[in-house]
Design a protein around this motif. Structure first.
Motif, PDB file in Angstrom:
ATOM      1  N   UNK A  86       0.851  -1.190   0.000  1.00  0.00           N
ATOM      2  CA  UNK A  86       0.000   0.000   0.000  1.00  0.00           C
ATOM      3  C   UNK A  86       0.887   1.239   0.000  1.00  0.00           C
ATOM      4  N   UNK A  87       0.316   2.351  -0.421  1.00  0.00           N
ATOM      5  CA  UNK A  87       1.086   3.585  -0.462  1.00  0.00           C
ATOM      6  C   UNK A  87       0.181   4.792  -0.295  1.00  0.00           C
ATOM      7  N   UNK A  88       0.741   5.804   0.313  1.00  0.00           N
ATOM      8  CA  UNK A  88       0.128   7.122   0.399  1.00  0.00           C
ATOM      9  C   UNK A  88       1.057   8.090  -0.307  1.00  0.00           C
ATOM     10  N   UNK A  89       0.480   9.080  -0.964  1.00  0.00           N
ATOM     11  CA  UNK A  89       1.279  10.124  -1.610  1.00  0.00           C
ATOM     12  C   UNK A  89       0.796  11.454  -1.058  1.00  0.00           C
ATOM     13  N   UNK A  90       1.741  12.252  -0.577  1.00  0.00           N
ATOM     14  CA  UNK A  90       1.422  13.576  -0.047  1.00  0.00           C
ATOM     15  C   UNK A  90       2.234  14.622  -0.803  1.00  0.00           C
ATOM     16  N   UNK A  91       1.617  15.782  -0.963  1.00  0.00           N
ATOM     17  CA  UNK A  91       2.311  16.919  -1.573  1.00  0.00           C
ATOM     18  C   UNK A  91       2.525  17.945  -0.464  1.00  0.00           C
TER      19      UNK A  91
END
Length: 194
Positions: free
Chosen positions: A109-114
């Motif tokens: 699983x992965x989360x991407x944040x800016x």
């Protein structure tokens, strides 16, 4: 008689000690997420793969087009619901497809944040992809992207929209920090095994 009592006492103490050890071993579970050298190897592998994805996406301009994959009229990223970020998968961009190919079939699983700056210098984080709460063995990797005043927003088909520079966008999620550089963002990717 006394010798027999001491012998019996020693045997009982040994059985208690042996029972305690067996009980302790049975209550300790070793899972794929337990800390070990193999877990460290998996974390290093995830970090390496993510670094490669971020580097390749930055080289192709796919990282910047994903950061600018903004629908100005709906005031959120293209194809998202009212919450404004992706929960069922990555965005339909080159960078999103790279993430999907690398992680979706591998139970990662992965989360991407800016992460970007406000004009007063305060850092803000905006989720792009949120697939849940990372485990204790999660790995975070990041890459910096510079957004200039003349960078356009991108359409749902990942094409630059003519005349839609970020300075003209009325609902863009980040603000201009001044000068020729609109903002400098850090794209963070957090990965973990499920």
């Amino acid at each position: 008689m006394r010798g027999q009592a001491h012998t019996l006492e020693a045997v009982v103490a040994g059985l208690l000690l042996l029972s305690s050890i067996i009980f302790a071993l049975q209550t300790t579970a070793v899972t794929p997420l337990s800390a070990s050298t193999s877990s460290q190897h998996i974390e290093n592998q995830q970090r390496s793969v993510t670094n490669g994805i971020l580097s390749a996406a930055a080289e192709e301009g796919a990282l910047k087009s994903t950061v600018l994959f903004w629908n100005n009229s709906s005031e959120r990223f293209h194809g998202t619901s009212d919450i404004g970020y992706y929960t069922n998968g990555p965005p339909n961009t080159t960078f999103g497809r790279m993430l999907s190919r690398s992680f979706d079939d591998r139970s990662i699983s992965y989360n991407v944040r800016i992460v970007f700056q406000k004009p007063d210098g305060e850092s803000l984080r905006r989720p792009l992809v949120d697939q849940g709460v990372p485990s204790d063995n999660a790995v975070m990797t990041s890459r910096t992207v510079t957004i200039t005043d003349d960078d356009p927003l991108y359409s749902a088909s990942e094409e630059p929209i003519p005349g839609s520079g970020v300075t003209n966008a009325t609902s863009f999620y980040m603000q201009d920090t001044g000068g020729n550089v609109y903002n400098v963002v850090r794209v963070e990717v957090i990965t973990w095994r499920i």
